[in-house]
Design a protein around this motif. Structure first.
Motif, short mmCIF file in Angstrom:
data_model
loop_
_atom_site.label_atom_id
_atom_site.label_comp_id
_atom_site.label_asym_id
_atom_site.label_seq_id
_atom_site.Cartn_x
_atom_site.Cartn_y
_atom_site.Cartn_z
N LYS A 71 14.92 21.05 -8.91
CA LYS A 71 15.92 22.17 -7.64
C LYS A 71 15.80 23.02 -6.81
O LYS A 71 15.76 23.08 -5.81
N LYS A 72 16.27 23.94 -7.68
CA LYS A 72 15.36 25.70 -7.58
C LYS A 72 14.00 25.52 -6.78
O LYS A 72 13.83 26.19 -5.30
N TYR A 73 12.98 25.08 -7.30
CA TYR A 73 11.99 24.61 -6.22
C TYR A 73 12.02 23.83 -5.34
O TYR A 73 11.26 24.29 -4.32
N PHE A 74 12.52 22.80 -5.30
CA PHE A 74 12.39 22.14 -4.40
C PHE A 74 13.39 22.38 -2.78
O PHE A 74 12.96 21.96 -1.78
N ASN A 75 14.50 23.33 -3.43
CA ASN A 75 15.04 24.18 -2.39
C ASN A 75 14.42 25.19 -1.74
O ASN A 75 15.26 25.83 -0.73
N SER A 76 13.35 25.78 -2.45
CA SER A 76 12.62 26.54 -2.46
C SER A 76 12.04 26.88 -0.95
O SER A 76 11.29 25.55 -0.07
N LYS A 77 10.68 27.75 -0.93
CA LYS A 77 9.81 27.68 0.51
C LYS A 77 8.57 26.96 0.59
O LYS A 77 7.55 26.34 0.89
N ASN A 78 8.90 26.30 -1.13
CA ASN A 78 7.60 25.08 -1.09
C ASN A 78 7.59 23.92 -0.67
O ASN A 78 6.94 23.00 -1.08
N MET A 103 0.92 -1.19 0.26
CA MET A 103 0.09 -0.38 -0.23
C MET A 103 0.95 1.19 0.23
O MET A 103 1.72 1.57 0.95
N ALA A 104 0.33 2.38 -0.52
CA ALA A 104 1.53 3.18 -1.21
C ALA A 104 0.67 4.69 -0.02
O ALA A 104 -0.33 4.48 0.60
N ILE A 105 1.78 5.05 0.65
CA ILE A 105 1.32 6.19 1.90
C ILE A 105 1.53 7.68 1.12
O ILE A 105 2.71 7.46 0.50
N ILE A 106 1.83 8.57 1.28
CA ILE A 106 1.86 9.54 0.94
C ILE A 106 2.70 10.67 2.35
O ILE A 106 1.56 10.62 3.09
N ARG A 107 3.86 11.34 2.43
CA ARG A 107 4.50 12.02 3.07
C ARG A 107 5.38 13.17 3.04
O ARG A 107 5.17 13.28 1.88
N THR A 108 5.44 14.41 3.77
CA THR A 108 5.45 15.70 3.10
C THR A 108 7.31 14.91 2.51
O THR A 108 7.34 14.61 3.20
N ALA A 109 7.74 15.97 1.74
CA ALA A 109 8.95 16.30 1.87
C ALA A 109 9.64 16.52 2.80
O ALA A 109 9.63 17.51 2.87
N GLN A 110 11.09 15.96 2.85
CA GLN A 110 12.16 16.29 3.74
C GLN A 110 13.51 17.06 2.45
O GLN A 110 13.70 16.17 1.70
N LYS A 111 14.11 18.10 2.79
CA LYS A 111 15.12 18.37 2.18
C LYS A 111 16.49 16.93 1.93
O LYS A 111 16.49 17.08 0.50
N GLN A 112 16.58 15.79 2.49
CA GLN A 112 16.68 14.51 2.18
C GLN A 112 16.54 13.88 0.98
O GLN A 112 17.27 13.30 0.83
N ASP A 113 15.51 14.37 0.57
CA ASP A 113 14.85 13.91 -0.54
C ASP A 113 14.95 14.33 -1.82
O ASP A 113 15.16 13.26 -2.00
N PHE A 114 15.81 15.23 -2.19
CA PHE A 114 16.21 15.26 -3.07
C PHE A 114 16.91 14.39 -3.96
O PHE A 114 16.60 13.77 -5.24
N LYS A 115 18.13 13.91 -2.95
CA LYS A 115 18.46 12.97 -3.82
C LYS A 115 18.19 12.34 -4.73
O LYS A 115 18.12 11.56 -5.68
N PHE A 116 17.22 10.86 -3.75
CA PHE A 116 16.45 9.97 -4.63
C PHE A 116 15.48 10.49 -5.80
O PHE A 116 15.33 9.91 -6.62
N SER A 148 5.12 21.94 0.79
CA SER A 148 3.63 21.54 -0.49
C SER A 148 3.92 20.58 -1.44
O SER A 148 3.85 20.68 -2.45
N TYR A 149 5.36 19.92 -0.98
CA TYR A 149 5.61 18.41 -1.91
C TYR A 149 5.94 17.53 -0.97
O TYR A 149 5.98 17.81 0.40
N PHE A 150 5.35 16.46 -2.19
CA PHE A 150 4.68 15.06 -1.03
C PHE A 150 5.78 13.68 -2.03
O PHE A 150 5.75 13.91 -2.89
N ILE A 151 6.10 13.12 -0.96
CA ILE A 151 6.67 11.83 -1.55
C ILE A 151 5.56 10.58 -1.65
O ILE A 151 5.41 10.51 -0.56
N ILE A 152 5.67 9.64 -2.17
CA ILE A 152 5.13 8.57 -2.26
C ILE A 152 5.33 7.56 -2.24
O ILE A 152 6.93 7.74 -3.18
#
Length: 127
Positions: free
Chosen positions: A36-43, A1-14, A46-50
């Motif tokens: 990368k600019k979007y991910f490292n911004s204040k957003n 089963m897939a879960i969704i969580r809020t992204a964290q800075k260390q998620d950028f690598k994968f 509002s970004y999520f990992i599945i």
């Protein structure tokens, strides 16, 4: 089963690895810098990992264009997991959150940043 969580800075690598798996079919490699600019911004909130069974399968998020309009953006899934409805789950997750914003009246999909992207048309008018 897939879960969704809020992204964290260390998620950028994968996420960058998954992004590159979608090049050249859906993205141009040069777009990774924009992500990368979007991910490292204040957003980031509002970004999520599945993920499923501890494996990250993709991500997606939203950004406000103005007080009344938001857009679903930077959605991509590991190609080995395309066609399983994971992207749809991410979009629905974002829309559910955005529907709680009483000032918002329109949710739309991201503009094509590349001719490589497949068309995804999503416009929700919130009344």
């Amino acid at each position: 089963m897939a879960i969704i969580r809020t992204a964290q800075k260390q998620d950028f690598k994968f996420l960058s690895k998954i992004f590159l798996l979608n090049v050249p079919k859906y993205f141009d490699k040069k777009e990774l810098d924009d992500f990368k600019k979007y991910f490292n911004s204040k957003n980031l909130e509002s970004y999520f990992i599945i993920e499923s069974q501890g494996k990250e399968l993709g991500g997606g998020g939203y950004a406000y264009e103005n007080i009344k309009t938001a857009r679903i953006c930077w959605l991509f899934i590991d190609p080995n997991y395309h066609g399983l409805g994971l992207g749809k789950k991410l979009v629905n997750h974002c829309v559910k959150i955005l529907k709680n914003d009483r000032k918002l009246s329109v949710i739309r999909s991201e503009e094509h940043t590349s001719e490589l992207q497949s068309p995804m048309y999503l416009v929700c008018r919130l009344l």
